[in-house]
Scaffold this motif. Structure first.
Motif, mmCIF file in Angstrom:
data_model
loop_
_atom_site.group_PDB
_atom_site.id
_atom_site.type_symbol
_atom_site.label_atom_id
_atom_site.label_comp_id
_atom_site.label_asym_id
_atom_site.label_seq_id
_atom_site.Cartn_x
_atom_site.Cartn_y
_atom_site.Cartn_z
ATOM 1 N N ASP A 19 -49.131 39.570 3.778
ATOM 2 C CA ASP A 19 -48.044 39.730 3.381
ATOM 3 C C ASP A 19 -47.230 41.564 3.325
ATOM 4 O O ASP A 19 -45.949 40.135 3.359
ATOM 5 N N ASP A 20 -47.536 41.797 3.106
ATOM 6 C CA ASP A 20 -46.973 43.181 3.875
ATOM 7 C C ASP A 20 -45.804 42.908 4.520
ATOM 8 O O ASP A 20 -44.681 43.910 4.393
ATOM 9 N N ASP A 21 -45.853 42.351 6.020
ATOM 10 C CA ASP A 21 -45.033 42.608 6.657
ATOM 11 C C ASP A 21 -44.651 41.119 6.808
ATOM 12 O O ASP A 21 -42.650 41.363 6.806
ATOM 13 N N TRP A 22 -44.803 40.265 6.321
ATOM 14 C CA TRP A 22 -43.633 39.299 5.545
ATOM 15 C C TRP A 22 -42.556 39.272 4.895
ATOM 16 O O TRP A 22 -41.155 39.225 4.357
ATOM 17 N N GLU A 23 -43.175 40.527 3.504
ATOM 18 C CA GLU A 23 -42.082 41.381 2.765
ATOM 19 C C GLU A 23 -41.152 41.899 3.377
ATOM 20 O O GLU A 23 -40.024 41.947 3.096
ATOM 21 N N ALA A 24 -41.575 43.223 4.168
ATOM 22 C CA ALA A 24 -40.458 43.556 4.708
ATOM 23 C C ALA A 24 -39.764 43.273 5.381
ATOM 24 O O ALA A 24 -38.677 43.486 5.699
ATOM 25 N N PHE A 25 -39.877 41.844 5.887
ATOM 26 C CA PHE A 25 -39.354 40.891 7.379
ATOM 27 C C PHE A 25 -38.142 40.587 6.229
ATOM 28 O O PHE A 25 -36.746 40.874 6.750
ATOM 29 N N GLY A 26 -38.085 39.989 5.265
ATOM 30 C CA GLY A 26 -37.891 39.310 4.163
ATOM 31 C C GLY A 26 -36.953 39.770 3.366
ATOM 32 O O GLY A 26 -35.226 39.732 3.608
ATOM 33 N N GLN A 27 -36.800 41.504 3.465
ATOM 34 C CA GLN A 27 -36.436 42.445 2.838
ATOM 35 C C GLN A 27 -35.172 42.787 3.713
ATOM 36 O O GLN A 27 -33.719 43.053 3.875
ATOM 37 N N ALA A 28 -35.660 43.127 4.937
ATOM 38 C CA ALA A 28 -34.797 43.204 6.197
ATOM 39 C C ALA A 28 -33.741 42.204 6.936
ATOM 40 O O ALA A 28 -32.822 42.951 7.448
ATOM 41 N N ALA A 29 -34.170 41.236 7.178
ATOM 42 C CA ALA A 29 -33.913 39.845 7.716
ATOM 43 C C ALA A 29 -32.902 40.101 6.416
ATOM 44 O O ALA A 29 -31.590 38.652 6.535
ATOM 45 N N GLY A 30 -32.932 39.793 4.872
ATOM 46 C CA GLY A 30 -31.820 39.682 3.901
ATOM 47 C C GLY A 30 -32.737 38.523 3.359
ATOM 48 O O GLY A 30 -32.250 37.368 2.416
ATOM 49 N N GLY A 31 -33.543 38.469 2.336
ATOM 50 C CA GLY A 31 -34.193 37.243 1.627
ATOM 51 C C GLY A 31 -34.389 36.001 2.952
ATOM 52 O O GLY A 31 -36.024 35.909 3.185
ATOM 53 N N ARG A 32 -33.442 34.927 2.205
ATOM 54 C CA ARG A 32 -33.446 33.857 2.808
ATOM 55 C C ARG A 32 -32.958 33.763 3.935
ATOM 56 O O ARG A 32 -32.983 32.312 4.615
ATOM 57 N N ASN A 33 -33.002 34.688 4.725
ATOM 58 C CA ASN A 33 -32.593 34.380 6.357
ATOM 59 C C ASN A 33 -33.680 34.543 6.925
ATOM 60 O O ASN A 33 -33.478 34.341 8.395
ATOM 61 N N ARG A 34 -34.751 34.848 6.478
ATOM 62 C CA ARG A 34 -36.310 35.265 7.226
ATOM 63 C C ARG A 34 -36.204 34.031 8.515
ATOM 64 O O ARG A 34 -36.198 33.653 9.357
#
Length: 66
Positions: A19-34
């Motif tokens: 979960d923490d990696d998915w959240e950080a990835f979303g923040q880095a990728a721009g939310g809906r750009n994952r």
């Protein structure tokens, strides 16, 4: 099992990510750009013609450890 919402959509895939990696990835990728970042990475990894490795965000623009 995979599901398809419509014939015009790609098949959903299940991937286990902390979960923490998915959240950080979303923040880095721009939310809906994952999903797009993942598709770009897979195309690059498979040596698809014209595929480029997705650009990583600048250090400090993501959250989480390592």
């Amino acid at each position: 099992m995979v599901s398809r919402s419509r014939d015009t959509h790609t098949t959903n895939r299940v991937v286990r990510i902390a979960d923490d990696d998915w959240e950080a990835f979303g923040q880095a990728a721009g939310g809906r750009n994952r999903a797009q970042v993942l598709r770009d990475f897979i195309a690059w990894y498979l040596h698809r013609p014209g595929a480029a490795l997705p650009e990583r965000p600048a250090p400090g623009t993501r959250t989480g450890a390592s």
